[in-house]
Design a protein around this motif. Structure first.
Motif, short mmCIF file in Angstrom:
data_model
loop_
_atom_site.label_atom_id
_atom_site.label_comp_id
_atom_site.label_asym_id
_atom_site.label_seq_id
_atom_site.Cartn_x
_atom_site.Cartn_y
_atom_site.Cartn_z
N UNK A 1 -71.65 -30.97 36.29
CA UNK A 1 -70.32 -31.39 36.71
C UNK A 1 -70.34 -31.86 38.15
N UNK A 2 -69.60 -32.92 38.43
CA UNK A 2 -69.36 -33.28 39.82
C UNK A 2 -68.26 -32.37 40.34
N UNK A 3 -68.07 -32.36 41.64
CA UNK A 3 -67.00 -31.56 42.24
C UNK A 3 -65.65 -32.00 41.67
N UNK A 4 -65.42 -33.29 41.57
CA UNK A 4 -64.16 -33.82 41.05
C UNK A 4 -63.94 -33.42 39.59
N UNK A 5 -65.00 -33.51 38.79
CA UNK A 5 -64.89 -33.17 37.37
C UNK A 5 -64.51 -31.70 37.18
N UNK A 6 -65.17 -30.82 37.93
CA UNK A 6 -64.86 -29.41 37.81
C UNK A 6 -63.45 -29.11 38.29
N UNK B 1 -63.62 -20.25 33.41
CA UNK B 1 -63.27 -20.86 32.12
C UNK B 1 -63.79 -22.29 32.04
N UNK B 2 -63.60 -23.06 33.10
CA UNK B 2 -64.03 -24.45 33.10
C UNK B 2 -65.56 -24.58 33.00
N UNK B 3 -66.27 -23.62 33.59
CA UNK B 3 -67.74 -23.65 33.55
C UNK B 3 -68.30 -22.92 32.33
#
Length: 111
Positions: A18-23, A55-57
């Motif tokens: 993930x990029x910073x923006x995506x995460x 949760x996102x990761x």
């Protein structure tokens, strides 16, 4: 070197691609705040923030808070879970599945 929360979040984010923006988007958190946490400018994020990031990761909060990935390692990824659900829905019994695994192990040992 001691790894802190920001370091762990960044490491897991990069490992998962993930990029910073995506995460930030996936977790519904501010990109600037996430960046500050990762760079250890903000080193005391809230539990709610950590929950969203975990949760996102798709990792446990323990993985982020303490670096303990034992719980995360026990999780099935979605593709494996789907395959297992398909096998169960098709009527494959546990014994048949175990026999298949044993056959695969035997087959691999013969190579």
């Amino acid at each position: 070197m001691i790894e802190n929360i920001g370091d762990r979040i960044q490491r897991i984010r990069v490992e998962k691609g993930f990029s910073l923006s995506e995460l930030a988007d996936k977790a519904s958190v501010a990109k600037s705040y996430l960046s500050n946490v990762e760079r250890n400018i903000q080193n005391n994020p809230s539990i709610q923030f950590i929950e969203k990031i975990a949760d996102a990761l798709d990792v446990t909060m323990n993985a982020i808070l303490h670096g303990d990935t034992s719980d995360a390692e026990g999780k099935l990824d979605p593709d494996w879970l789907h395959l297992l659900q398909e096998a169960m829905a098709s009527g494959i019994s546990k014994n048949q599945f175990k026999e298949f695994l044993e056959f695969q192990k035997w087959k691999k040992s013969q190579e």
